[in-house]
Design a protein around this motif. Structure first.
Motif, PDB file in Angstrom:
ATOM      1  N   GLY A 123       9.026   4.156   7.619  1.00 32.89           N
ATOM      2  CA  GLY A 123       8.213   3.796   6.455  1.00 32.89           C
ATOM      3  C   GLY A 123       6.842   3.303   6.871  1.00 32.89           C
ATOM      4  O   GLY A 123       6.663   2.749   7.937  1.00 32.89           O
ATOM      5  N   PHE A 124       5.878   3.526   6.021  1.00 31.86           N
ATOM      6  CA  PHE A 124       4.535   3.051   6.294  1.00 31.86           C
ATOM      7  C   PHE A 124       4.355   1.680   5.667  1.00 31.86           C
ATOM      8  O   PHE A 124       5.079   1.300   4.757  1.00 31.86           O
ATOM      9  CB  PHE A 124       3.500   4.017   5.716  1.00 31.86           C
ATOM     10  CG  PHE A 124       3.553   5.390   6.325  1.00 31.86           C
ATOM     11  CD1 PHE A 124       4.219   5.619   7.518  1.00 31.86           C
ATOM     12  CD2 PHE A 124       2.919   6.454   5.705  1.00 31.86           C
ATOM     13  CE1 PHE A 124       4.262   6.886   8.086  1.00 31.86           C
ATOM     14  CE2 PHE A 124       2.956   7.732   6.253  1.00 31.86           C
ATOM     15  CZ  PHE A 124       3.626   7.944   7.445  1.00 31.86           C
ATOM     16  N   ILE A 125       3.395   0.954   6.145  1.00 34.49           N
ATOM     17  CA  ILE A 125       3.092  -0.347   5.571  1.00 34.49           C
ATOM     18  C   ILE A 125       1.615  -0.647   5.740  1.00 34.49           C
ATOM     19  O   ILE A 125       0.971  -0.113   6.645  1.00 34.49           O
ATOM     20  CB  ILE A 125       3.969  -1.456   6.209  1.00 34.49           C
ATOM     21  CG1 ILE A 125       3.923  -2.725   5.359  1.00 34.49           C
ATOM     22  CG2 ILE A 125       3.561  -1.738   7.650  1.00 34.49           C
ATOM     23  CD1 ILE A 125       5.039  -3.694   5.598  1.00 34.49           C
ATOM     24  N   ARG A 126       1.105  -1.479   4.852  1.00 33.54           N
ATOM     25  CA  ARG A 126      -0.277  -1.934   4.945  1.00 33.54           C
ATOM     26  C   ARG A 126      -0.460  -2.560   6.328  1.00 33.54           C
ATOM     27  O   ARG A 126       0.401  -3.295   6.797  1.00 33.54           O
ATOM     28  CB  ARG A 126      -0.469  -2.990   3.852  1.00 33.54           C
ATOM     29  CG  ARG A 126      -1.845  -3.509   3.622  1.00 33.54           C
ATOM     30  CD  ARG A 126      -1.829  -4.443   2.417  1.00 33.54           C
ATOM     31  NE  ARG A 126      -1.107  -5.685   2.692  1.00 33.54           N
ATOM     32  CZ  ARG A 126      -1.678  -6.773   3.181  1.00 33.54           C
ATOM     33  NH1 ARG A 126      -2.964  -6.791   3.443  1.00 33.54           N
ATOM     34  NH2 ARG A 126      -0.972  -7.860   3.394  1.00 33.54           N
ATOM     35  N   LYS A 127      -1.584  -2.276   6.962  1.00 31.23           N
ATOM     36  CA  LYS A 127      -1.879  -2.807   8.286  1.00 31.23           C
ATOM     37  C   LYS A 127      -0.770  -2.513   9.291  1.00 31.23           C
ATOM     38  O   LYS A 127      -0.339  -3.400  10.013  1.00 31.23           O
ATOM     39  CB  LYS A 127      -2.102  -4.319   8.231  1.00 31.23           C
ATOM     40  CG  LYS A 127      -3.258  -4.757   7.364  1.00 31.23           C
ATOM     41  CD  LYS A 127      -3.499  -6.236   7.572  1.00 31.23           C
ATOM     42  CE  LYS A 127      -4.222  -6.863   6.404  1.00 31.23           C
ATOM     43  NZ  LYS A 127      -3.969  -8.293   6.327  1.00 31.23           N
ATOM     44  N   HIS A 163       0.200   0.945  -2.353  1.00 26.83           N
ATOM     45  CA  HIS A 163       1.091   1.578  -1.384  1.00 26.83           C
ATOM     46  C   HIS A 163       0.708   3.048  -1.192  1.00 26.83           C
ATOM     47  O   HIS A 163       0.674   3.550  -0.074  1.00 26.83           O
ATOM     48  CB  HIS A 163       2.544   1.481  -1.846  1.00 26.83           C
ATOM     49  CG  HIS A 163       3.064   0.080  -1.857  1.00 26.83           C
ATOM     50  ND1 HIS A 163       4.324  -0.236  -2.307  1.00 26.83           N
ATOM     51  CD2 HIS A 163       2.505  -1.094  -1.462  1.00 26.83           C
ATOM     52  CE1 HIS A 163       4.501  -1.540  -2.194  1.00 26.83           C
ATOM     53  NE2 HIS A 163       3.416  -2.087  -1.687  1.00 26.83           N
ATOM     54  N   ILE A 164       0.430   3.717  -2.301  1.00 32.81           N
ATOM     55  CA  ILE A 164       0.020   5.127  -2.209  1.00 32.81           C
ATOM     56  C   ILE A 164      -1.220   5.240  -1.331  1.00 32.81           C
ATOM     57  O   ILE A 164      -1.302   6.097  -0.446  1.00 32.81           O
ATOM     58  CB  ILE A 164      -0.270   5.714  -3.622  1.00 32.81           C
ATOM     59  CG1 ILE A 164       1.026   5.769  -4.437  1.00 32.81           C
ATOM     60  CG2 ILE A 164      -0.916   7.098  -3.524  1.00 32.81           C
ATOM     61  CD1 ILE A 164       0.830   6.218  -5.880  1.00 32.81           C
ATOM     62  N   ASN A 165      -2.173   4.325  -1.545  1.00 33.43           N
ATOM     63  CA  ASN A 165      -3.397   4.370  -0.743  1.00 33.43           C
ATOM     64  C   ASN A 165      -3.121   4.127   0.737  1.00 33.43           C
ATOM     65  O   ASN A 165      -3.676   4.810   1.595  1.00 33.43           O
ATOM     66  CB  ASN A 165      -4.416   3.346  -1.254  1.00 33.43           C
ATOM     67  CG  ASN A 165      -4.951   3.736  -2.620  1.00 33.43           C
ATOM     68  OD1 ASN A 165      -4.946   4.915  -2.986  1.00 33.43           O
ATOM     69  ND2 ASN A 165      -5.386   2.759  -3.393  1.00 33.43           N
ATOM     70  N   SER A 166      -2.260   3.138   1.027  1.00 31.20           N
ATOM     71  CA  SER A 166      -1.926   2.867   2.439  1.00 31.20           C
ATOM     72  C   SER A 166      -1.317   4.095   3.092  1.00 31.20           C
ATOM     73  O   SER A 166      -1.654   4.441   4.233  1.00 31.20           O
ATOM     74  CB  SER A 166      -0.918   1.724   2.557  1.00 31.20           C
ATOM     75  OG  SER A 166      -1.477   0.528   2.108  1.00 31.20           O
ATOM     76  N   VAL A 167      -0.405   4.730   2.381  1.00 32.63           N
ATOM     77  CA  VAL A 167       0.258   5.915   2.938  1.00 32.63           C
ATOM     78  C   VAL A 167      -0.772   7.017   3.175  1.00 32.63           C
ATOM     79  O   VAL A 167      -0.809   7.633   4.244  1.00 32.63           O
ATOM     80  CB  VAL A 167       1.388   6.407   2.008  1.00 32.63           C
ATOM     81  CG1 VAL A 167       1.916   7.768   2.466  1.00 32.63           C
ATOM     82  CG2 VAL A 167       2.517   5.387   1.962  1.00 32.63           C
ATOM     83  N   ASN A 168      -1.641   7.233   2.188  1.00 34.80           N
ATOM     84  CA  ASN A 168      -2.649   8.283   2.351  1.00 34.80           C
ATOM     85  C   ASN A 168      -3.582   7.989   3.519  1.00 34.80           C
ATOM     86  O   ASN A 168      -3.989   8.902   4.240  1.00 34.80           O
ATOM     87  CB  ASN A 168      -3.444   8.467   1.057  1.00 34.80           C
ATOM     88  CG  ASN A 168      -2.626   9.208   0.010  1.00 34.80           C
ATOM     89  OD1 ASN A 168      -1.690   9.957   0.355  1.00 34.80           O
ATOM     90  ND2 ASN A 168      -2.931   9.009  -1.259  1.00 34.80           N
ATOM     91  N   GLU A 169      -3.896   6.710   3.724  1.00 35.53           N
ATOM     92  CA  GLU A 169      -4.754   6.352   4.856  1.00 35.53           C
ATOM     93  C   GLU A 169      -4.077   6.681   6.179  1.00 35.53           C
ATOM     94  O   GLU A 169      -4.715   7.210   7.096  1.00 35.53           O
ATOM     95  CB  GLU A 169      -5.087   4.854   4.824  1.00 35.53           C
ATOM     96  CG  GLU A 169      -6.290   4.546   3.961  1.00 35.53           C
ATOM     97  CD  GLU A 169      -6.415   3.060   3.663  1.00 35.53           C
ATOM     98  OE1 GLU A 169      -6.002   2.244   4.510  1.00 35.53           O
ATOM     99  OE2 GLU A 169      -6.915   2.722   2.561  1.00 35.53           O
ATOM    100  N   ILE A 170      -2.793   6.354   6.277  1.00 35.49           N
ATOM    101  CA  ILE A 170      -2.084   6.643   7.528  1.00 35.49           C
ATOM    102  C   ILE A 170      -1.959   8.150   7.727  1.00 35.49           C
ATOM    103  O   ILE A 170      -2.131   8.658   8.834  1.00 35.49           O
ATOM    104  CB  ILE A 170      -0.713   5.941   7.571  1.00 35.49           C
ATOM    105  CG1 ILE A 170      -0.932   4.428   7.616  1.00 35.49           C
ATOM    106  CG2 ILE A 170       0.098   6.386   8.795  1.00 35.49           C
ATOM    107  CD1 ILE A 170       0.294   3.590   7.408  1.00 35.49           C
TER     108      ILE A 170
END
Ligand code: GDP
Length: 372
Positions: free
Chosen positions: A235-239, A275-282
């Motif tokens: 799973g992805f996470i902020r930072k 959360h969507i933005n964090s995932v898209n950034e990664i």
């Protein structure tokens, strides 16, 4: 006020991370600064306030929601005389706890050493009696006294080891033939494993904790006679600590090499759009942002709608918007096929399966134009 809300959400998430690592949170401190203090992250007054509280309540650990510089960490530990953890260390610790296979353990160990190397001089020498617990698992615990050189050697060794496994995994991926490859991506705890189980009728570990899945699981799934591969990833996470992004290269390669991404979102979560933005950034970071994607908004069974009076209406608050409105907004906004489901009750599963089928089929026939 909206930024106040964000702050609470960030602290909620940090508390959830701490809980996942096995700690209970006693109190939260926040401070508004234009810039963190270069020496102690928080200001002097705040630091004293925290220190007094620690003494009074006999607190064992302080956790910061950011990555602290090596010197900030050292200064804070000296001042507070307890173990100080930052967000990165906490996430690394959870990963260390969760790593099941030797491959995942190698990846986490590498990330931990990379985190540790510039921070070697601090170490908990004055806390020798309190060894163990969060942030002390893995290299932090056993190698405390080893010097930089040994750690550097270890890093080189781990990197070599990973290179070999990466190669093997690459070959494995190539040997999976020409079946269309799909990967579940999403913020941590959104329901990827649950969805994987529901789609593949397998038994992947699903738990209401962060990062239940560290190792990739690949399953063959058949929808309407069309077989394809489905991968569940970390799973992805902020930072997300950069050390982890690096050492989880091969795990993330599953995403990078997928033909189709299934982006799972937890619509019941207040900050699902963040959360969507964090995932898209990664995804962008690992260069996987231009792949075909399906947006799956999960947990609609758990969505609560509490329309407030006009007076105390919080602009942008998640709960002031009904599920129907969210659907309309996201169907219009998303450039990808979008579906709203519950992985738990299987609501709207036929719709989602049809959507996945259509996308997989489209990719499949572009590959085998004469076979279909
Ligand atoms: P992952 O970290 O993305 O793989 O998430 P998991 O599949 O481990 O699920 C995290 C938590 O959310 C678990 O407690 C699941 O039971 C729960 N969950 C998953 N899907 C749903 C759903 O559709 N509705 C509700 N209410 N809970 C769900």
């Amino acid at each position: 006020n909206q930024s106040e809300d964000k702050l609470i959400e960030y602290m909620d998430e940090l508390e959830f991370l701490a809980f996942t690592a096995g700690a209970t949170v006693d109190k939260r401190f926040t401070q508004r600064l234009t810039q963190p203090d270069s020496k102690t992250f928080v200001g002097k007054g705040k630091m004293e306030e925290i220190r007094d509280y620690i003494k009074e309540q006999k607190i064992g650990t302080v956790i910061f929601d950011d990555e602290l510089s090596p010197s900030q960490l050292k200064n804070l530990e000296r001042e507070m005389e307890v173990k100080v953890l930052d967000r990165t260390n906490l996430i690394l610790d959870i990963f260390a706890q969760r790593a099941q296979t030797s491959y995942a353990r190698t990846q986490v160990e590498l990330a931990q050493y990379q985190y540790l190397l510039p921070r070697l001089s601090r170490m908990w020498s004055h806390l020798d009696k309190q060894k163990g617990g969060i942030g002390m698992r893995g290299p932090g615990e056993t190698e405390i006294e080893t010097d930089r050189r040994i750690i550097r050697d270890r890093i080189t060794l781990l990197k070599d080891k990973l290179k070999v496994i990466d190669k093997q995994m690459g070959t494995q991926r190539n040997n999976r033939g020409k079946m269309v490859r799909t990967a579940l991506v999403g913020y941590t705890n959104v329901g990827k494993s649950t969805l994987m189980n529901a789609l593949s009728k397998s038994d992947v570990f699903a738990e209401n904790k962060l990062f239940a899945t560290l190792d990739t699981t690949v399953r063959k799934v058949v929808i309407g006679n069309l077989p394809f591969l489905l991968t569940d990833t970390v799973g992805f996470i902020r930072k997300l600590p950069t050390q982890l992004v690096e050492s989880f290269k091969s795990t993330l390669d599953e995403v990078r090499e997928a033909d189709l991404l299934i982006h799972v979102v937890d619509i019941s979560h207040e900050s699902f759009e963040d959360h969507i933005n964090s995932v898209n950034e990664i995804l962008q970071e690992i260069d996987a942002h231009q792949k075909p994607m399906i947006m799956v908004f999960n947990k609609i069974d758990d969505f609560s709608y509490e329309k407030k009076d006009e007076d105390d209406l919080m602009p942008g608050s998640h709960k002031n918007i009904s599920l129907e409105e969210w659907k309309k907004t996201w169907m219009a906004k998303s450039k990808f096929p979008t579906v709203f489901i519950s992985a738990l009750t299987k609501e709207n599963f036929p719709e989602m399966k049809k959507m996945i089928y259509d996308e997989v089929h489209r990719i499949h026939i572009s590959r085998f134009p004469y076979n279909d």
